[in-house]
Design a protein around this motif. Structure first.
Motif, short mmCIF file in Angstrom:
data_model
loop_
_atom_site.label_atom_id
_atom_site.label_comp_id
_atom_site.label_asym_id
_atom_site.label_seq_id
_atom_site.Cartn_x
_atom_site.Cartn_y
_atom_site.Cartn_z
N PHE A 112 0.80 -1.22 0.00
CA PHE A 112 0.00 0.00 0.00
C PHE A 112 0.84 1.28 0.00
O PHE A 112 0.29 2.37 0.11
CB PHE A 112 -0.94 -0.01 1.21
N LEU A 113 2.15 1.16 -0.12
CA LEU A 113 3.01 2.33 -0.13
C LEU A 113 2.88 3.09 -1.45
O LEU A 113 2.90 2.49 -2.53
CB LEU A 113 4.47 1.92 0.08
N THR A 114 2.78 4.40 -1.35
CA THR A 114 2.67 5.24 -2.54
C THR A 114 3.63 6.41 -2.51
O THR A 114 3.81 7.09 -3.53
CB THR A 114 1.24 5.79 -2.68
N GLU A 115 4.27 6.67 -1.37
CA GLU A 115 5.12 7.84 -1.22
C GLU A 115 6.54 7.56 -1.74
O GLU A 115 7.39 7.02 -1.03
CB GLU A 115 5.17 8.27 0.26
N ASN A 116 6.79 7.94 -2.99
CA ASN A 116 8.06 7.63 -3.64
C ASN A 116 9.23 8.44 -3.10
O ASN A 116 10.39 8.08 -3.33
CB ASN A 116 7.94 7.86 -5.15
N SER A 117 8.95 9.53 -2.39
CA SER A 117 10.04 10.35 -1.86
C SER A 117 10.56 9.84 -0.52
O SER A 117 11.55 10.34 0.00
CB SER A 117 9.60 11.80 -1.73
N ALA A 118 9.88 8.86 0.07
CA ALA A 118 10.32 8.29 1.34
C ALA A 118 11.48 7.33 1.10
O ALA A 118 11.62 6.75 0.02
CB ALA A 118 9.16 7.57 2.02
N THR A 119 12.31 7.16 2.13
CA THR A 119 13.41 6.20 2.10
C THR A 119 13.14 5.12 3.15
O THR A 119 12.67 5.43 4.25
CB THR A 119 14.75 6.89 2.39
N PHE A 120 13.46 3.88 2.82
CA PHE A 120 13.13 2.76 3.70
C PHE A 120 14.38 1.97 4.10
O PHE A 120 15.27 1.76 3.28
CB PHE A 120 12.13 1.82 3.02
N VAL A 121 14.41 1.56 5.35
CA VAL A 121 15.43 0.67 5.88
C VAL A 121 14.72 -0.52 6.50
O VAL A 121 13.69 -0.34 7.17
CB VAL A 121 16.30 1.37 6.95
N THR A 122 15.21 -1.72 6.27
CA THR A 122 14.54 -2.90 6.80
C THR A 122 15.55 -3.98 7.20
O THR A 122 16.69 -3.99 6.71
CB THR A 122 13.54 -3.48 5.77
N ASN A 123 15.12 -4.87 8.07
CA ASN A 123 15.92 -6.07 8.37
C ASN A 123 15.20 -7.31 7.86
O ASN A 123 15.54 -8.44 8.24
CB ASN A 123 16.18 -6.19 9.88
N GLY A 124 14.21 -7.12 6.99
CA GLY A 124 13.46 -8.25 6.42
C GLY A 124 13.93 -8.55 5.00
O GLY A 124 13.93 -7.67 4.14
N MET A 125 14.32 -9.79 4.75
CA MET A 125 14.81 -10.17 3.43
C MET A 125 13.73 -10.01 2.37
O MET A 125 13.95 -9.41 1.31
CB MET A 125 15.30 -11.63 3.46
N GLN A 126 12.53 -10.54 2.65
CA GLN A 126 11.42 -10.39 1.71
C GLN A 126 11.03 -8.93 1.55
O GLN A 126 10.67 -8.48 0.46
CB GLN A 126 10.20 -11.18 2.20
N HIS A 127 11.10 -8.19 2.64
CA HIS A 127 10.70 -6.79 2.62
C HIS A 127 11.60 -5.97 1.69
O HIS A 127 11.12 -5.15 0.90
CB HIS A 127 10.75 -6.21 4.03
N ALA A 128 12.90 -6.19 1.80
CA ALA A 128 13.85 -5.45 0.97
C ALA A 128 13.62 -5.75 -0.51
O ALA A 128 13.61 -4.84 -1.35
CB ALA A 128 15.28 -5.82 1.37
N ALA A 129 13.43 -7.03 -0.83
CA ALA A 129 13.21 -7.42 -2.23
C ALA A 129 11.92 -6.81 -2.77
O ALA A 129 11.87 -6.34 -3.92
CB ALA A 129 13.17 -8.94 -2.33
N LYS A 130 10.88 -6.81 -1.95
CA LYS A 130 9.59 -6.28 -2.38
C LYS A 130 9.64 -4.77 -2.57
O LYS A 130 9.08 -4.22 -3.53
CB LYS A 130 8.52 -6.66 -1.35
N LEU A 131 10.32 -4.07 -1.67
CA LEU A 131 10.48 -2.62 -1.78
C LEU A 131 11.26 -2.25 -3.04
O LEU A 131 10.89 -1.34 -3.77
CB LEU A 131 11.19 -2.07 -0.54
#
Length: 248
Positions: A112-131
């Motif tokens: 559901f993310l739509t904000e392209n100007s945001a930056t993301f950091v994660t410790n999830g393997m699936q999460h990083a690939a999906k982002l």
């Protein structure tokens, strides 16, 4: 099937599975959804189970050291998790620097993310690939990989987090209780959650109803340290301890 027979069947299923959905019970009892919901309400009021959004959990299932894999987690309360994720995504604004914790509900958040100007950091393997697949700017912290939850943990991961200051952070949890706060079965994963949450200006716990009144071995944050985003809050006492956003 008589009412008491349905009650007995529901309690037997809960004894075996510890958690069950309304859909599962309509099939097992060959009963309507409205009948099942009335039965769950009656059993909840009599103290024989704990009614949650979309189903019920065993009354004696408040302490658990078990850790399900990602596939199993994804299959539990999917509709509520999606509603929670949609509500959480609305909170991310322009230029936010966001931490996304490993977990099944936080994984739905990415849809559901739509904000392209945001930056993301994660410790999830699936999460990083999906982002990354969706074109977002994303960093994954380094460290050891925990196979069951596909989370990056360990000393290197902890050191990585020390250089970050997040505007917002979204976290999963295995348990929520007023006394024990937010808890998880794994000490290493709990350490990463705690460190990341402490570096967030605003922290949010994404939790379906099966997580309430539950305690896992490791507390990673006090209940007042984060806002809870859930589907429908059945147990209103939690509003006395922290802010609760309902995503239904």
């Amino acid at each position: 099937m008589l009412t008491e027979e349905r009650y007995a069947t529901i309690l037997r299923i809960l004894e075996e599975k510890k958690a069950v959905t309304v859909l599962d019970l309509t099939r097992a009892l060959d009963a309507s959804e409205s009948t099942v919901r009335r039965d769950l309400t009656a059993l909840h009021k009599s103290g024989r189970l704990y009614k949650v959004y979309g189903g019920a959990t065993s009354i004696d299932n408040n302490y658990s050291s078990a850790e399900e894999d990602m596939k199993t987690k994804n299959d539990l309360f999917p509709e509520e998790k999606i509603a929670i994720a949609r509500k959480a995504a609305e909170l991310i604004k322009s230029k936010d620097f966001v931490y996304i914790d490993a977990g099944s509900t936080t994984l739905h958040l990415i849809d559901f993310l739509t904000e392209n100007s945001a930056t993301f950091v994660t410790n999830g393997m699936q999460h990083a690939a999906k982002l990354a697949a969706k074109g977002f700017r994303v960093f994954i912290i380094g460290g050891a990989v925990k196979a069951v939850t596909e989370a990056v943990i360990g000393t290197e991961a902890l050191n990585n987090l020390k250089s970050y200051n997040f505007t917002k952070g979204f976290f999963g949890t295995n348990g929520i209780s007023p006394k024990s706060g937010f808890s998880t079965p794994d000490a290493d994963e709990g350490t990463i959650k705690s460190a990341a949450l402490s570096r967030c200006k605003n922290a949010y716990i994404l939790a379906d109803q099966s997580k309430f009144n539950k305690i896992s071995p490791i507390t990673f944050a006090n209940i007042s340290s984060a806002t809870i985003i859930t589907g429908r809050l059945e147990d209103k006492k939690y509003r006395d301890y922290t802010t609760v956003i309902e995503g239904e």
